[in-house]
Design a protein around this motif. Sequence first.
Motif, PDB file in Angstrom:
ATOM      1  N   HIS A 117      38.269  42.841 -41.008  1.00 29.18           N
ATOM      2  CA  HIS A 117      39.148  42.719 -39.828  1.00 29.18           C
ATOM      3  C   HIS A 117      38.891  41.387 -39.159  1.00 29.18           C
ATOM      4  CE1 HIS A 117      39.053  47.100 -40.098  1.00 29.18           C
ATOM      5  NE2 HIS A 117      37.745  46.951 -40.198  1.00 29.18           N
ATOM      6  N   GLU A 119      38.539  39.279 -35.971  1.00 34.20           N
ATOM      7  CA  GLU A 119      38.100  39.634 -34.617  1.00 34.20           C
ATOM      8  C   GLU A 119      39.211  39.393 -33.580  1.00 34.20           C
ATOM      9  OE1 GLU A 119      35.105  41.402 -34.921  1.00 34.20           O
ATOM     10  OE2 GLU A 119      34.171  40.086 -33.428  1.00 34.20           O
ATOM     11  N   LYS A 120      39.166  40.209 -32.533  1.00 37.10           N
ATOM     12  CA  LYS A 120      40.091  40.005 -31.415  1.00 37.10           C
ATOM     13  C   LYS A 120      39.858  38.620 -30.828  1.00 37.10           C
ATOM     14  CE  LYS A 120      42.280  43.844 -29.488  1.00 37.10           C
ATOM     15  NZ  LYS A 120      42.064  44.746 -30.612  1.00 37.10           N
ATOM     16  N   GLY A 121      40.925  37.906 -30.541  1.00 39.60           N
ATOM     17  CA  GLY A 121      40.782  36.570 -29.963  1.00 39.60           C
ATOM     18  C   GLY A 121      40.688  35.486 -31.039  1.00 39.60           C
ATOM     19  N   GLU A 123      42.716  35.601 -33.801  1.00 39.33           N
ATOM     20  CA  GLU A 123      43.934  35.738 -34.616  1.00 39.33           C
ATOM     21  C   GLU A 123      44.554  34.381 -34.941  1.00 39.33           C
ATOM     22  OE1 GLU A 123      43.475  37.191 -31.689  1.00 39.33           O
ATOM     23  OE2 GLU A 123      43.449  39.358 -32.001  1.00 39.33           O
ATOM     24  N   ASP A 132      45.506  39.739 -40.858  1.00 39.79           N
ATOM     25  CA  ASP A 132      44.518  40.223 -39.891  1.00 39.79           C
ATOM     26  C   ASP A 132      43.561  41.271 -40.453  1.00 39.79           C
ATOM     27  OD1 ASP A 132      46.505  42.048 -40.058  1.00 39.79           O
ATOM     28  OD2 ASP A 132      47.100  41.957 -37.954  1.00 39.79           O
TER      29      ASP A 132
END
Length: 527
Positions: A117, A119-121, A123, A132
């Motif tokens: 995955h 990571e958030k932020g 992208e 993603d």
Amino acid sequence: MSKPVEVGEVFNTILVLDFGSQYSHLIIRRLREFNVYAEMLPCTQKISELSWKPQGVILSGGPYSVYLDGSPHVDMAVFDLGVPILGICYGMQELAWINGRGVGEGDKKEFGHAQVHVEKGRENDPLFAGIDDFQVWMSHGDKLSDLPTGFHTVATSGNSPYAAIAHDEKPIWGIQFHPEVTHTARGKEILKNFAVNICKSSQNWTMKNFIETEIERIRTLVGPTGEVIGAVSGGVDSTVAAKLMTEAIGDRFHAILVDNGVMRLNECATVKKTLTAGLGINLQVIDAADLFLGKLKGVTDPEKKRKIIGNTFIEIFEEVAEGIKPKDGGEIEFLLQGTLYPDVIESISFKGPSQTIKTHHNVGGLLDNMKLKLIEPLRELFKDEVRQLGELMGIPHDLVWRHPFPGPGIAIRILGEVTAEQVEIARNADHIFIEEIKKAGLYKEISQAFAALLPVRSVGVMGDQRTYEQVIALRAIETTDFMTADWYIFEAAFLKTVARRIVNEVKGVARVVYDITSKPPATVEWE
Ligand SMILES: Nc1ncnc2c1ncn2[C@@H]1O[C@H](COP(=O)(O)OP(=O)(O)OP(=O)(O)O)[C@@H](O)[C@H]1O
Ligand SMILES: O=c1[nH]c(=O)c2[nH+]cn([C@@H]3O[C@H](COP(=O)(O)O)[C@@H](O)[C@H]3O)c2[nH]1
Ligand SMILES: NC(=O)CC[C@H](N)C(=O)O
Ligand SMILES: [Mg+2]
């Protein structure tokens, strides 16, 4: 201005530094699939010794552990190039080792699929543009224990908190998984993001562009009067190489085909016709069948046969070469070889020596005494690229898609002594087998097929008569690289037809069997 002589000087090139992974060459393959030129060099390559500047650098995986003594390390000058760098598996561990030493043995090894995955932020990280959450292929035992200095995490997986990392300021990335294998679903896109979007490589690696630059390169190397000789077998590699030489220097190229008496049925005549009349190649056929068969008399050991054929081949080639007098009154300066990229990769790989299973004949033995300079126009190409090139250069489709044929020919398909009579039997049986394969439309599906003649006799009955004759073994395989191979599954009816024809039409054969052994444990050829 002097013209470039290295392909890397002409095309934007991604440099892959090989740390010995079994997958390293696949990185090159994937990049070339989207027309980005890439070359592989050993991980020990000194950057100052490169004649071209890479557009980006990829550090491959490898079987070693960065923290152990004796493990390979990259030339630090690679970081001064100012180009983007991507470390894959060992390559990422190397980046981490250099930037803080945070690499150790993991508590468990990770082989196979994993879910990654972003990571958030993160992208917007350009390496993962448009990607993603995706499945990857992992193959490692070591892992990063800390984030290296100056890096941040971009992606994670269940077992790898640092599945992908990136430098805070510089264009440097590390990924723990292997984007080059097809099991990593979005792997090719990741490599494309790196090469095209990040490194800004041009997507101009096409065989059409290659023809033009290669012809120029050959002309520069050979000069306005230089002459070249080359051994040409009628196989796809040497024919494509010969056609390129002919386009570049015309009849200053001298192709030599040696009839060693163990070629396929009508081979020399067909090759002569196709290459001279069809392709305008200046080809001389040397009939040395009697000499070869004379030397093979009484020899049954496979390695001895291979060596005799290899040596005799060189003797004849040298003799013929000496008789060729260049028009400018000088001497022949160059020797053409059909070396392909897999051979080059094999010789630069950062691996220990492997055991000799069989001695493949080659023309390289000529070099020491002949002082000829080598020209290897195909040394950057994979076999399928050579085939594409052949099609573009107008080489007949049937020749381009021919199955490979070994230099020692039918001699290593006759078990036991090679005599003119045995060659005749093996050759005729082989011809029928191939003819039927073509008739059934299977030729292209099969990677290589042939008939071998066994030195055993078996009892049969034909027309109420007892026969006591030899056995033919049919071999047909499917493979991509000939390093491993599986036998081809024919319909029973097909095998029935071939067997009936061979026993009926080839005198001296009483029985036909089909070889159902894969490689390994067997090899493709019987000797
Ligand atoms: N009978 C022959 N006469 C002249 N040269 C030969 C002969 N057999 C083999 N060679 C040389 O040995 C080289 C290696 O042979 P190899 O079989 O690997 O390649 P090829 O014949 O060109 O292509 P393919 O792999 O499709 O058979 C050839 O490129 C050619 O230079
Ligand atoms: O040019 C060649 N000279 C040789 O001496 C030689 N021996 C094997 N081969 C070819 O190599 C591939 C793998 O064959 P093996 O599994 O028998 O080693 C198969 O395609 C074989 O036909 C040769 N090619
Ligand atoms: N595939 C690899 O590059 C493996 C790297 C390292 N030796 C490990 O096992 O983690
Ligand atoms: Mg060949």
